[in-house]
Design a protein around this motif. Structure first.
Motif, PDB file in Angstrom:
ATOM      1  N   ASP A  20     -11.311   7.354 -61.320  1.00  0.00           N
ATOM      2  CA  ASP A  20     -12.181   7.449 -62.558  1.00  0.00           C
ATOM      3  C   ASP A  20     -12.093   6.032 -63.147  1.00  0.00           C
ATOM      4  OD1 ASP A  20     -13.795   7.901 -64.737  1.00  0.00           O
ATOM      5  OD2 ASP A  20     -12.523   8.995 -65.845  1.00  0.00           O
ATOM      6  N   LEU A  21     -13.160   5.255 -62.539  1.00  0.00           N
ATOM      7  CA  LEU A  21     -13.331   3.748 -63.069  1.00  0.00           C
ATOM      8  C   LEU A  21     -14.619   3.392 -63.850  1.00  0.00           C
ATOM      9  CD1 LEU A  21     -12.028   2.328 -59.601  1.00  0.00           C
ATOM     10  CD2 LEU A  21     -10.725   2.772 -61.681  1.00  0.00           C
ATOM     11  N   PRO A  22     -14.448   3.244 -64.914  1.00  0.00           N
ATOM     12  CA  PRO A  22     -15.710   2.920 -65.750  1.00  0.00           C
ATOM     13  C   PRO A  22     -16.597   1.715 -65.247  1.00  0.00           C
ATOM     14  CG  PRO A  22     -13.969   3.189 -67.240  1.00  0.00           C
ATOM     15  CD  PRO A  22     -13.374   3.229 -65.835  1.00  0.00           C
ATOM     16  N   HIS A  23     -17.854   2.061 -65.072  1.00  0.00           N
ATOM     17  CA  HIS A  23     -18.916   1.003 -64.256  1.00  0.00           C
ATOM     18  C   HIS A  23     -18.360   0.559 -62.836  1.00  0.00           C
ATOM     19  CE1 HIS A  23     -21.425   0.408 -67.606  1.00  0.00           C
ATOM     20  NE2 HIS A  23     -20.361   0.608 -68.342  1.00  0.00           N
ATOM     21  N   SER A  24     -17.678   1.414 -62.216  1.00  0.00           N
ATOM     22  CA  SER A  24     -17.128   1.148 -61.022  1.00  0.00           C
ATOM     23  C   SER A  24     -17.163   2.269 -60.156  1.00  0.00           C
ATOM     24  CB  SER A  24     -15.918   0.303 -61.148  1.00  0.00           C
ATOM     25  OG  SER A  24     -15.344  -0.125 -59.748  1.00  0.00           O
ATOM     26  N   ILE A  25     -15.981   2.368 -59.189  1.00  0.00           N
ATOM     27  CA  ILE A  25     -15.682   3.642 -58.437  1.00  0.00           C
ATOM     28  C   ILE A  25     -15.331   4.841 -59.212  1.00  0.00           C
ATOM     29  CG2 ILE A  25     -14.786   4.513 -56.449  1.00  0.00           C
ATOM     30  CD1 ILE A  25     -14.653   1.570 -55.352  1.00  0.00           C
ATOM     31  N   ASP A  26     -15.845   5.925 -59.415  1.00  0.00           N
ATOM     32  CA  ASP A  26     -15.474   6.920 -60.404  1.00  0.00           C
ATOM     33  C   ASP A  26     -15.391   8.167 -59.482  1.00  0.00           C
ATOM     34  OD1 ASP A  26     -16.565   8.481 -63.542  1.00  0.00           O
ATOM     35  OD2 ASP A  26     -14.692   8.787 -62.358  1.00  0.00           O
ATOM     36  N   VAL A  27     -14.177   8.638 -59.178  1.00  0.00           N
ATOM     37  CA  VAL A  27     -14.182   9.609 -58.005  1.00  0.00           C
ATOM     38  C   VAL A  27     -13.055  10.525 -58.516  1.00  0.00           C
ATOM     39  CG1 VAL A  27     -15.033   9.146 -55.700  1.00  0.00           C
ATOM     40  CG2 VAL A  27     -13.495   7.721 -56.836  1.00  0.00           C
ATOM     41  N   PRO A  28     -13.325  11.941 -58.934  1.00  0.00           N
ATOM     42  CA  PRO A  28     -12.243  12.885 -59.130  1.00  0.00           C
ATOM     43  C   PRO A  28     -11.867  13.682 -57.700  1.00  0.00           C
ATOM     44  CG  PRO A  28     -14.450  13.853 -59.458  1.00  0.00           C
ATOM     45  CD  PRO A  28     -14.750  12.261 -59.057  1.00  0.00           C
ATOM     46  N   ARG A  29     -10.676  14.436 -58.099  1.00  0.00           N
ATOM     47  CA  ARG A  29     -10.083  15.055 -56.879  1.00  0.00           C
ATOM     48  C   ARG A  29     -10.924  15.762 -55.883  1.00  0.00           C
ATOM     49  NH1 ARG A  29      -5.734  18.380 -59.691  1.00  0.00           N
ATOM     50  NH2 ARG A  29      -7.548  18.815 -60.887  1.00  0.00           N
ATOM     51  N   ASP A  90     -18.472   8.499 -54.213  1.00  0.00           N
ATOM     52  CA  ASP A  90     -17.501   9.060 -53.341  1.00  0.00           C
ATOM     53  C   ASP A  90     -17.502   8.875 -51.970  1.00  0.00           C
ATOM     54  OD1 ASP A  90     -15.927  11.208 -52.017  1.00  0.00           O
ATOM     55  OD2 ASP A  90     -16.768  12.965 -53.203  1.00  0.00           O
ATOM     56  N   LEU A  91     -16.523   7.937 -51.691  1.00  0.00           N
ATOM     57  CA  LEU A  91     -16.853   7.447 -50.143  1.00  0.00           C
ATOM     58  C   LEU A  91     -16.111   8.639 -49.244  1.00  0.00           C
ATOM     59  CD1 LEU A  91     -15.121   3.951 -50.792  1.00  0.00           C
ATOM     60  CD2 LEU A  91     -17.466   4.394 -50.713  1.00  0.00           C
ATOM     61  N   SER A  92     -15.382   9.398 -49.691  1.00  0.00           N
ATOM     62  CA  SER A  92     -14.782  10.375 -48.739  1.00  0.00           C
ATOM     63  C   SER A  92     -15.708  11.491 -48.478  1.00  0.00           C
ATOM     64  CB  SER A  92     -13.591  11.279 -49.091  1.00  0.00           C
ATOM     65  OG  SER A  92     -12.557  10.356 -49.675  1.00  0.00           O
ATOM     66  N   ASP A  93     -16.814  11.634 -49.371  1.00  0.00           N
ATOM     67  CA  ASP A  93     -18.043  12.694 -49.295  1.00  0.00           C
ATOM     68  C   ASP A  93     -19.110  12.335 -48.683  1.00  0.00           C
ATOM     69  OD1 ASP A  93     -15.994  14.880 -49.154  1.00  0.00           O
ATOM     70  OD2 ASP A  93     -15.967  14.817 -51.361  1.00  0.00           O
ATOM     71  N   GLY A  94     -19.462  10.825 -49.037  1.00  0.00           N
ATOM     72  CA  GLY A  94     -20.457  10.294 -48.544  1.00  0.00           C
ATOM     73  C   GLY A  94     -21.851  10.356 -49.409  1.00  0.00           C
ATOM     74  N   ASN A 201     -24.746  12.730 -42.730  1.00  0.00           N
ATOM     75  CA  ASN A 201     -23.157  12.836 -42.503  1.00  0.00           C
ATOM     76  C   ASN A 201     -22.799  14.471 -42.056  1.00  0.00           C
ATOM     77  OD1 ASN A 201     -22.535  10.159 -43.563  1.00  0.00           O
ATOM     78  ND2 ASN A 201     -22.693  10.927 -45.539  1.00  0.00           N
ATOM     79  N   GLY A 202     -23.932  15.111 -41.492  1.00  0.00           N
ATOM     80  CA  GLY A 202     -23.658  16.393 -41.155  1.00  0.00           C
ATOM     81  C   GLY A 202     -23.656  17.434 -42.377  1.00  0.00           C
ATOM     82  N   ARG A 203     -24.131  17.131 -43.419  1.00  0.00           N
ATOM     83  CA  ARG A 203     -24.086  17.796 -44.879  1.00  0.00           C
ATOM     84  C   ARG A 203     -25.315  17.746 -45.305  1.00  0.00           C
ATOM     85  NH1 ARG A 203     -18.641  14.957 -47.208  1.00  0.00           N
ATOM     86  NH2 ARG A 203     -17.045  15.660 -45.734  1.00  0.00           N
ATOM     87  N   VAL A 232     -27.132   9.105 -50.478  1.00  0.00           N
ATOM     88  CA  VAL A 232     -26.359   9.490 -49.485  1.00  0.00           C
ATOM     89  C   VAL A 232     -25.728   8.270 -48.604  1.00  0.00           C
ATOM     90  CG1 VAL A 232     -25.982  10.552 -47.299  1.00  0.00           C
ATOM     91  CG2 VAL A 232     -27.368  11.624 -48.911  1.00  0.00           C
ATOM     92  N   LEU A 233     -24.325   8.015 -48.790  1.00  0.00           N
ATOM     93  CA  LEU A 233     -23.541   6.790 -48.099  1.00  0.00           C
ATOM     94  C   LEU A 233     -23.254   7.193 -46.741  1.00  0.00           C
ATOM     95  CD1 LEU A 233     -21.501   5.981 -51.141  1.00  0.00           C
ATOM     96  CD2 LEU A 233     -23.808   5.262 -50.646  1.00  0.00           C
TER      97      LEU A 233
END
Length: 235
Positions: A20-29, A90-94, A201-203, A232-233
């Motif tokens: 959780d990064l304000p104005h940056s990468i914000d990614v929960p579990r 969310d880099l893990s889930d694209g 990404n197959g999703r 979608v990344l």
């Protein structure tokens, strides 16, 4: 300053892929995900669960600040983040999107990420995805067929009347998206929403952002920023 592979390796093994990064990468579990056999069966909106506020440990916050310096939002978003919004990446889930700065994270069953207004829990955004062998949203069929079928037969409950207000198709960075604005009305409740549909990404990804119908005119433009920001990344 150049970073060695050892330094980057330490970061990746010390922190989660989602912070959780304000104005940056914000990614929960990463949410547990059960594979499904059909888009319709898995896309149906589930009942609203009680909010489970996720408090961040001070250690994660400290490491999060380090990660913010290593992976600034500008490297993930070419455009500037709008004022009063935060970026969820969310880099893990694209996928990525913006959400209002004062919203808080909550758990919504069957969804990978979700944020809501601090005081109006029905004013929220959530993202879900299911596996698919399709490569593009066009593979599901024409927008004029796919969107009405989803809204009336998947998103709407049996006691709700679905009204489609607008449908649009757009292309961002070579990827196709379907966007729909619609209302769901029942005897005791009405809600208006934007839904963004995309495949990659197959999703099969779905972003839904909405509010109580009585507040829709006041917050529509604010929520449209969230809807329009969904991407979608490549993974």
């Amino acid at each position: 300053m150049a970073l060695s592979s050892l330094s980057l390796g330490w970061v990746s093994t010390t922190i989660s892929n989602k912070l959780d990064l304000p104005h940056s990468i914000d990614v929960p579990r990463f949410a547990a995900f059960t594979s499904c056999n059909s888009i319709s069966a898995c896309s149906r909106e589930t009942a609203f669960d009680e909010e489970s506020h996720l408090e961040r440990r001070s250690l994660l916050l400290g490491v999060g600040l380090l990660a913010a310096n290593l992976f600034p939002a500008s490297s993930l978003h070419a455009e500037e983040i709008p004022a009063n919004y935060k970026a969820f990446v969310d880099l893990s889930d694209g996928y990525s999107y913006y959400y209002p700065l004062d919203w808080r994270e909550f758990e919504f069953r069957g969804h990978d990420s979700a944020f809501k207004d601090r005081y109006l829990q029905l004013q929220n955004v959530r993202v879900s995805f299911i596996p698919t062998d399709k490569r593009d949203i066009h593979d599901l069929g024409p927008m004029e067929e796919v969107v009405p079928n989803l809204v009336k037969n998947v998103y709407a409950a049996p006691n709700q009347i679905a009204t489609i207000l607008d449908m649009q198709e757009k292309v961002v960075d070579g990827k196709n998206y379907y966007t729909v604005e619609y209302e769901l009305t029942s005897a005791n409740f009405s809600r208006a929403s934007f839904v963004i549909l995309a495949i990659g990404n197959g999703r099969f990804y779905t972003l839904n952002v909405g509010a109580n119908e009585r507040r829709w005119k006041r917050v529509r433009n604010k929520l449209k920023v969230v809807a329009d920001s969904f991407k979608v990344l490549d993974m």
